[in-house]
Design a protein around this motif. Structure first.
Motif, short mmCIF file in Angstrom:
data_model
loop_
_atom_site.label_atom_id
_atom_site.label_comp_id
_atom_site.label_asym_id
_atom_site.label_seq_id
_atom_site.Cartn_x
_atom_site.Cartn_y
_atom_site.Cartn_z
N ALA A 83 50.79 -43.45 -1.20
CA ALA A 83 51.25 -44.82 -1.38
C ALA A 83 50.29 -45.58 -2.27
N THR A 84 50.86 -46.50 -3.01
CA THR A 84 50.05 -47.29 -3.91
C THR A 84 49.36 -48.41 -3.17
N ALA A 85 48.38 -49.04 -3.81
CA ALA A 85 47.62 -50.11 -3.19
C ALA A 85 48.43 -51.40 -3.17
N PRO A 86 48.04 -52.36 -2.29
CA PRO A 86 48.75 -53.64 -2.28
C PRO A 86 48.52 -54.40 -3.57
N LEU B 243 50.46 -47.10 2.96
CA LEU B 243 49.65 -46.26 3.84
C LEU B 243 48.98 -47.10 4.91
N GLN B 244 48.94 -46.57 6.11
CA GLN B 244 48.31 -47.26 7.24
C GLN B 244 47.02 -46.55 7.62
N ALA B 245 46.09 -47.32 8.18
CA ALA B 245 44.75 -46.80 8.42
C ALA B 245 44.71 -45.73 9.50
N ARG B 246 45.62 -45.79 10.44
CA ARG B 246 45.61 -44.82 11.54
C ARG B 246 47.03 -44.38 11.84
N GLY B 247 47.23 -43.11 12.13
CA GLY B 247 48.56 -42.61 12.41
C GLY B 247 48.57 -41.51 13.46
N HIS B 248 49.66 -41.40 14.15
CA HIS B 248 49.89 -40.32 15.11
C HIS B 248 51.29 -39.76 14.86
N LEU B 249 51.40 -38.47 14.77
CA LEU B 249 52.68 -37.78 14.67
C LEU B 249 52.84 -36.96 15.93
#
Length: 451
Positions: free
Chosen positions: A75-78, A106-112
């Motif tokens: 993902a690109t930056a804001p 993009l998010q700083a933390r993720g769970h799949l």
């Protein structure tokens, strides 16, 4: 496209008590039905004044990131830097045209996490589970506590741009007696030469993606979703990932992966005229069931990066593998990060400046019949092996209206000669049908389960 005016969100400090108070009206979505994000500013005047002074001209705005990546990256930056002090204020909407967690940055933390329905559980139990999950996701994304037995893990935090996304695996339709509603696009992915797949960490009846810009907020959602599963479903596999925190850099810039490469320069953007047709299933596709309208197909791959081997390469060799400069992401053919790659440019010896097997060349949509996918991955690090090798890499998540035309087309091309392939290993895989967003009063998947 400008958003409609939105009501103020409650302050993070009220998170643990809001579930007990009368609910406020549902937040408004953008005019096109997409998710909108808003600041939280119901603080006292003194606190609000202090906050404004702290944030300065940048303001306390919620995160509004660019589209997630294409075949070539992340993902690109804001559009502008986001102060760290406002990270918790970002809010994504639950009731939207497309489920949250797809077009957000993009998010700083993720769970799949993937679940299998319990023995004896069928369509009725699945519907009840999706109803519970949807309500929990709606509450948590609004910065509220769960309806029952909240753990208070995220008591002091704002929504932190939390997103929760739900999908169905191929096996779900057999377990629920809905085989006639199973999309043809959910047929198993073909085998690839780079596959070293662990079946216990692949596929599943149900899939949930959780992302946030705060680790505790993300874990809180993960724990709530797991508890909501109750006796209806059990965890099949679960993976944790991360990205750079918004506001960590002096100015907005394209993300880097664990190989240190900028990745995301050629991401498809919602502003592109064919974005929706490449990423989302239209209401009248003719080949997808009606319940998949406005949905998308997610390919999920755990890709291990062989970092010890990669890091032994010289800088020049790494750039030859990727086809872009490591420092600024520009193509080896010259210019800046956004300069079009010159595929025919040669050096003084007559050799192609961008090698034929360079990853960035092979993954270009114009080298794959226009095939493109919206990449929105997380990096991961699961510790150190006994021999000292890091178990680290990419939790690859990509979105497309047709996985055969998107992921499969590009991966087959990579299989035939991508220079990067000797430095990565695909260790798990899944393909999931992700329906469109739930309208107000609906739960995700209702149009499938109650048709």
């Amino acid at each position: 496209m400008p958003d409609q005016s939105l009501p103020e969100a409650p302050t993070p400090a009220t998170r643990s008590t809001r579930a007990r108070a009368p609910e406020s009206p549902a937040p408004a979505a953008g005019p096109d039905g997409e998710s909108a994000q808003r600041p939280a500013s119901a603080e006292s005047p003194a606190k609000d004044l202090t906050r404004r002074r702290l944030l300065g001209a940048a303001g306390a705005s919620g995160l509004v990131l660019g589209a997630a990546g294409a075949a070539a990256g992340y993902a690109t930056a804001p559009a502008r830097a986001t102060p760290l002090s406002s990270v918790g204020a970002g809010q994504a909407m639950f009731h939207v045209k497309h489920q949250p967690g797809i077009t957000q940055g993009l998010q700083a933390r993720g769970h799949l996490v993937a679940f299998d329905l319990a023995a004896g559980a069928g369509r009725k139990e699945a519907a009840a589970l999706l109803r519970r999950w949807s309500e929990t996701a709606r509450r948590l994304m609004a910065g509220e506590a769960t309806a029952h037995d909240d753990t208070d893990v995220a008591r002091d935090a704002g929504p932190s741009s939390l997103t929760v996304t739900f999908g169905f695996g191929n096996s779900f339709f057999t377990r629920t007696g809905l085989e006639k509603q199973r999309p043809v696009a959910l047929d198993p992915l073909p085998a690839f030469s780079s596959d070293h797949l662990d079946a216990t960490r692949s596929n599943g009846d149900l899939w949930v993606q959780i992302g946030a810009d705060d680790a505790l907020v993300a874990f809180h959602a993960l724990r709530a979703i797991q508890k909501d599963a109750g006796s209806a479903a059990k965890v099949r596999w679960q993976m944790n990932g991360f990205n750079r925190t918004p506001g960590a850099t002096a100015h907005p810039m394209t993300a880097r992966n664990l190989m240190g490469q900028m990745d995301g320069t050629r991401n498809p953007k919602p502003s592109e005229s064919d974005f929706d047709e490449r990423i989302f299933v239209p209401a009248d596709s003719g080949k997808d069931p009606a319940w998949m309208a406005n949905g998308s197909y997610a390919v999920v791959r755990r890709i291990r990066m062989l970092l010890d081997h990669w890091e032994k390469l010289s800088l020049k060799a790494q750039e030859q593998v990727i086809g872009r400069r490591k420092a600024d992401g520009a193509a080896l053919s010259g210019g800046t990060e956004t300069t079009e790659m010159d595929l025919e440019k040669t050096d003084a010896n007559g050799d192609l400046v961008v090698p034929l097997n360079a990853h960035a060349r092979i993954t270009r949509p114009d080298q794959n019949g226009g095939a493109a996918m919206l990449r929105r991955p997380f990096s991961y690090h699961d510790g150190i092996d006994p021999d000292g090798t890091p178990d680290a890499g990419l939790l690859f998540v990509c979105w497309q209206a047709d996985p055969v035309r998107g992921f499969v087309t590009v991966q087959r091309k990579l299989d035939r000669g991508d220079a990067l392939s000797q430095y990565i290993r695909h260790e798990s895989s899944g393909l999931f049908a992700v329906p469109g967003g739930a309208a107000k009063g609906e739960y995700v998947g209702q149009r499938l389960l109650e048709a």
